[in-house]
Design a protein around this motif. Structure first.
Motif, mmCIF file in Angstrom:
data_model
loop_
_atom_site.group_PDB
_atom_site.id
_atom_site.type_symbol
_atom_site.label_atom_id
_atom_site.label_comp_id
_atom_site.label_asym_id
_atom_site.label_seq_id
_atom_site.Cartn_x
_atom_site.Cartn_y
_atom_site.Cartn_z
ATOM 1 N N PHE A 154 1.023 -1.197 0.154
ATOM 2 C CA PHE A 154 0.166 -0.090 0.205
ATOM 3 C C PHE A 154 0.612 1.243 -0.057
ATOM 4 C CE2 PHE A 154 -2.505 -3.355 2.468
ATOM 5 C CZ PHE A 154 -3.352 -3.710 1.382
ATOM 6 N N GLY A 155 2.261 1.207 -0.524
ATOM 7 C CA GLY A 155 3.102 2.409 -0.564
ATOM 8 C C GLY A 155 3.333 2.847 -1.983
ATOM 9 N N ILE A 156 3.369 1.938 -2.883
ATOM 10 C CA ILE A 156 3.976 2.382 -4.173
ATOM 11 C C ILE A 156 2.888 3.461 -5.025
ATOM 12 C CG2 ILE A 156 2.466 0.653 -5.672
ATOM 13 C CD1 ILE A 156 6.169 1.299 -5.942
ATOM 14 N N ARG A 157 1.870 3.352 -4.585
ATOM 15 C CA ARG A 157 0.814 4.646 -5.340
ATOM 16 C C ARG A 157 1.263 5.938 -4.507
ATOM 17 N NH1 ARG A 157 -3.165 5.016 -1.410
ATOM 18 N NH2 ARG A 157 -2.623 3.007 -0.405
ATOM 19 N N ASN A 158 1.995 5.942 -3.467
ATOM 20 C CA ASN A 158 2.231 7.209 -3.016
ATOM 21 C C ASN A 158 3.550 7.744 -3.310
ATOM 22 O OD1 ASN A 158 -0.148 7.432 -0.767
ATOM 23 N ND2 ASN A 158 0.802 5.541 -0.308
ATOM 24 N N VAL A 159 4.120 6.807 -4.149
ATOM 25 C CA VAL A 159 5.642 7.328 -4.412
ATOM 26 C C VAL A 159 5.502 8.010 -5.889
ATOM 27 C CG1 VAL A 159 7.956 6.143 -5.262
ATOM 28 C CG2 VAL A 159 6.582 5.394 -3.487
ATOM 29 N N PRO A 160 6.020 9.391 -5.788
ATOM 30 C CA PRO A 160 5.946 10.055 -6.902
ATOM 31 C C PRO A 160 6.496 9.646 -8.279
ATOM 32 C CG PRO A 160 6.606 11.483 -5.508
ATOM 33 C CD PRO A 160 6.862 9.921 -4.727
ATOM 34 N N ARG A 161 7.485 9.022 -8.270
ATOM 35 C CA ARG A 161 8.309 8.184 -9.424
ATOM 36 C C ARG A 161 8.316 7.003 -9.371
ATOM 37 N NH1 ARG A 161 10.405 12.447 -7.042
ATOM 38 N NH2 ARG A 161 10.349 14.561 -8.339
ATOM 39 N N ILE A 162 7.203 6.177 -9.624
ATOM 40 C CA ILE A 162 7.180 4.783 -9.361
ATOM 41 C C ILE A 162 8.268 4.190 -10.200
ATOM 42 C CG2 ILE A 162 5.924 2.924 -9.801
ATOM 43 C CD1 ILE A 162 3.129 4.420 -9.072
ATOM 44 N N GLU A 163 8.620 4.425 -11.349
ATOM 45 C CA GLU A 163 9.778 3.746 -12.132
ATOM 46 C C GLU A 163 10.983 3.569 -11.228
ATOM 47 O OE1 GLU A 163 8.017 6.252 -13.443
ATOM 48 O OE2 GLU A 163 6.664 5.404 -15.188
ATOM 49 N N MET A 164 11.316 4.740 -10.821
ATOM 50 C CA MET A 164 12.812 5.014 -10.015
ATOM 51 C C MET A 164 12.541 4.059 -8.863
ATOM 52 S SD MET A 164 13.496 9.187 -10.139
ATOM 53 C CE MET A 164 14.955 8.949 -9.166
#
Ligand SMILES: C[S@@+](CC[C@H](N)C(=O)[O-])C[C@H]1O[C@@H](n2cnc3c(N)ncnc32)[C@H](O)[C@@H]1O
Length: 264
Positions: A154-164
């Motif tokens: 439940f963390g990845i959608r909060n990260v601005p640059r998911i690819e990084m």
């Protein structure tokens, strides 16, 4: 990477890419003290079953060598990195499921969430097994190939640059290591979708106001879920980051999905 003029979404708002992280940080600073209670209330305890599915997939060694001899606490056996690990829920579960040789590192950008986790670890006598690090999933302060598994719940959608963040997860995994991402997804059961939308947009923000004193934080939660890529698109992002055998499994009618990829 130049960022001038780039935008992204923060819930349903379009915001400058460079501003998203601070907005996300405000959300979690506001709810840190009530975060775990809210998870139980909002999901009716279901988040525990979803997290158990993630921990089963991590499958940490149970603390015995193949000879049957117990692993001593000093022996390195299994190293987990939990990205955006917040109050440490996944790390506690993996430490509980694994043997004495299991070590978990929780990394999160929010000091308030980590502080709740550290206090819980001290209460449970797990401060040796679980290490809490303040840092950004987009730029991990760890050497290449240093973990057996990398998780994010439940963390990845909060990260601005998911690819990084995905590229970093791949970099720090040992060859043969597994990446697992648990995230809210798209409900695909007719009838349940209408009910789920009603619950999400009406009940969750009201609960957030009553319990955590912040309806806006929980409106962000609901909106950010709708902006997250569908599981097949996210699996494409895993492949682009270098993961092999990328796959996903929907749970509870698609409310959440568990995504997986291997570093080979
Ligand atoms: C919904 S919470 C999930 C916490 C925990 N994984 C769980 O399942 O209970 C999302 C977490 O992502 C963290 N986060 C957001 N952006 C981050 C980033 N760029 N790097 C690391 N953590 C981040 C937030 O601070 C917050 O603790």
């Amino acid at each position: 990477m130049p960022q001038a003029g780039k935008t992204t979404h923060f819930g349903y708002q379009e915001v400058p890419l460079a501003d998203k992280q601070a907005l996300v940080d405000d959300v979690f600073r506001s709810v840190a003290g009530r975060y775990d209670l809210m998870n139980d209330l909002m999901s009716g305890g279901l988040h525990r079953a979803w997290k158990d599915a993630l921990v089963n997939a991590v499958n940490p060694p149970k603390g015995r060598h193949s000879s049957g001899r117990p692993v001593e606490s000093g022996e390195r056996r299994f190293a987990l990195l939990d990205l955006a690990g917040g109050t440490g829920d996944i790390a506690f579960r993996v430490a509980g499921a694994g043997g004495a040789g299991t070590r978990a590192t929780v990394i999160d950008i929010n000091a308030d969430m980590l502080e709740v986790g550290r206090a819980r670890a001290a209460e449970r006598g797990l401060d040796e097994a679980i290490n809490f690090v303040e840092g950004n999933a987009e730029a991990l302060p760890f050497p290449d190939r240093s973990f057996d598994a990398v998780t994010i719940a439940f963390g990845i959608r909060n990260v601005p640059r998911i690819e990084m963040a995905l590229a970093e997860a791949h970099r720090v995994l040992h060859v043969g290591g597994r990446f697992l991402c648990l995230e809210f997804s798209a409900v695909d059961v007719p009838g349940l979708d209408t009910l789920y939308d009603f619950y999400s947009f009406n009940v969750i923000p009201a609960l957030g106001r009553m319990v955590a004193g912040d309806a806006g934080a929980y409106r962000y939660l609901v909106e950010s879920i709708r902006r997250f890529p569908r599981p097949d698109a996210f699996v494409g992002m895993l492949r682009a980051a270098g993961f092999h055998r990328a796959s996903f499994q929907r749970m509870t009618g698609g409310i959440v999905a568990l995504h997986s990829g291997w570093r080979l």
